[in-house]
Every structure is written in structure tokens, then in C-alpha cells.
Design an enzyme around this catalytic site. Structure first.
Site, short mmCIF file in Angstrom:
data_model
loop_
_atom_site.label_atom_id
_atom_site.label_comp_id
_atom_site.label_asym_id
_atom_site.label_seq_id
_atom_site.Cartn_x
_atom_site.Cartn_y
_atom_site.Cartn_z
N ASP A 278 0.69 -1.30 -0.15
CA ASP A 278 -0.02 0.36 -0.02
C ASP A 278 0.81 0.99 -0.14
O ASP A 278 1.67 0.89 0.30
CB ASP A 278 -0.78 0.03 1.47
CG ASP A 278 -2.08 -1.36 1.17
OD1 ASP A 278 -2.28 -1.83 0.24
OD2 ASP A 278 -2.38 -1.38 2.36
N1 URA Z 1 -1.05 -6.07 3.25
C1 URA Z 1 -1.86 -5.11 3.68
O1 URA Z 1 -2.63 -4.42 4.16
N2 URA Z 1 -1.20 -3.47 3.55
C2 URA Z 1 -0.18 -3.89 2.44
O2 URA Z 1 0.86 -3.00 1.58
C3 URA Z 1 0.52 -5.21 2.32
C4 URA Z 1 0.13 -6.45 3.13
#
Ligand code: URA
Length: 247
Positions: A106
Site C-alpha cells: 500500500d
Molecule cells: N497487507 C496490507 O494490508 N497492506 C500491505 O501493503 C501489504 C499487506
């Protein structure tokens, strides 16, 4: 087996310009193959054997490139984006122009991201059938409910009704975090959208900081500050190709 490819494709893959720009360069006599000026950019060459120069400088061949990036927040795991800087744009030393991130973190997640142009390796690491372990370090607001570890072990039902595969939760003793935050590591075997955040959410908890520490046998180099990257070592690459996981 030796590779055979068009001269213009070779030069454009090595980041020397578009095929039409390369045609122009060749017309101007700037491209040589094995010491001879070459105007026919459609001709085939063998990049491992033939010596190609542009303006007198040898053009080195890199079939595949592999970088470990410590992804910073505010950068997207994509090759192009109209709003944010992309992880690929951070790899300034790259030769290849066809690099992409292996999976997504993310925009507010930090940590380990493999950047490559090796589609086969990426496919193997991301394939849902292979269950490659991914370990994350997270800060959770407040405390975790009793029995969280067991819930992660048996699988968590997300808000869309899907049940996750077993995951390993470790609560870390981190005094400096203060009373209102809990530090944990979580190892998951899948890569569903926002998976870590959604797993904690299903237990009524909010992730306020997330960083990926490892993917299969590949472990984030502690010496890399956020935003920094380096090439994978031969051992790291061989481990990934063998499909090793961390002991
Ligand atoms: N899980 C999440 O919620 N975000 C990420 O960036 C990676 C795994």
C-alpha cells in the site's frame, strides 16, 4: 543457448531510446556492431557475443535486473501513476526500462519490495498456489483481544466472508512504543488486497504502521534506509529461484 534479437530492440531494452530514435542514431552513424557502423537497426544480433557501441561507448547487456527496495511511504507500487511517484522511478541506476514491482505494498506501507523484469520469477513468487511466506512488522492501535494468536493460526474470516490461510502472529515487547500501541510481526502465506490491515480489522484492531520484512527467503537489508535500494546478491537470487523460505 545464445539469444538472438533485433539491434533496435536490444538498444531500446537497454534504455537507449525508442526504436525510431535508435533508427535516427543509426542513420547518423552513431551505432557500431563489432567495429562496423550499422545502419540496419532491424538486423539481428547476439547480445552475449556481439559488441555494440553507441557514440563509442559499449552497451552492456542486462537480460534481467533484480533490486531490493526499502519502499518509503507516499510512493506507489506501480510502473506509472499520474499522482504519485512510483517505486520503479526510485531505481535510478536501472539499465532496463521494463522493471516492475513484484506484488504491491500500500502507499502507506514501507519495506521490502523486489523490483525486476523477470516475469517468470515474479509469477512464481506471487502464485497463490505456492504460499510464499511474507512477514510484516506492524503497530496496532491499542491492545489485541485475547486469543488473537490462535485466531490467526486457524484463519481469520475477513469482512467479505473469505477465510485466510493460517498466519503466525508474534507480539513484541517494545517499551518505547508507549501504552497505546502494540508491536507485532505477522507472517502470512497469501497476498490478498490490504490483507494484513483487513485481518487485524476483523479482530477490531487498526494497523497504524506497516512494514514488510521478508518475502520467501528474501529478507530486507537493515542497512537500506527507506527509499534506498541495492541489487540482489547472487545468493539471494539463487535462494528465491530455488523457492527457499527462511529457516
Ligand atoms: N497487507 C496490507 O494490508 N497492506 C500491505 O501493503 C501489504 C499487506
Amino acid at each position: 543457448m545464445e539469444t538472438s534479437m533485433r539491434l533496435d530492440k536490444f538498444l531500446s531494452q537497454m534504455g537507449k531510446g525508442s526504436r525510431s530514435q535508435i533508427k535516427e542514431m543509426a542513420k547518423k552513424g552513431r551505432i557500431f556492431v563489432n567495429g562496423q557502423a550499422e545502419k540496419k537497426t532491424e538486423r539481428k544480433i547476439c547480445p552475449e557475443r556481439d559488441q555494440v557501441t553507441l557514440d563509442g561507448c559499449p552497451v552492456a547487456y542486462a537480460a534481467f535486473e533484480y533490486y531490493m527496495l526499502n519502499k518509503p511511504q507516499g510512493v506507489v507500487s506501480a510502473t506509472e501513476d499520474s499522482r504519485y511517484q512510483t517505486v520503479v522511478e526510485l531505481i535510478e541506476g536501472a539499465v532496463r526500462k521494463d522493471l516492475f514491482p513484484v506484488g504491491r505494498l500500500d502507499v502507506d506501507t514501507e519495506g521490502l519490495l523486489l523490483i525486476t523484469n523477470d516475469g517468470e520469477l515474479a509469477h512464481r513468487l506471487l502464485s497463490p498456489k505456492r504460499h510464499v511466506d511474507k512477514t510484516y512488522y506492524a503497530h496496532i492501535l491499542g491492545t489485541l483481544p485475547a486469543g488473537s494468536k490462535e485466531q490467526f493460526e486457524t484463519g481469520i474470516v475477513l469482512e467479505d466472508g473469505l477465510k485466510t490461510m493460517p498466519a503466525v502472529l508474534t507480539v513484541l515487547p517494545e517499551e518505547q512504543l508507549g501504552e497505546n500501541l502494540t508491536a507485532v510481526t505477522l507472517t502470512i502465506q497469501e497476498g490478498k488486497f490490504h490483507q494484513v490491515k483487513r485481518m487485524f480489522q476483523a479482530l477490531g484492531c487498526q494497523v497504524v504502521y506497516l512494514k514488510r520484512l521478508s518475502m520467501g527467503s528474501l529478507v530486507l537489508d537493515e542497512k537500506l534506509k527507506t527509499g534506498e535500494y541495492r541489487k540482489l546478491t547472487e545468493e539471494e537470487l539463487a535462494g528465491l529461484k530455488r523457492g527457499e523460505s527462511i529457516e
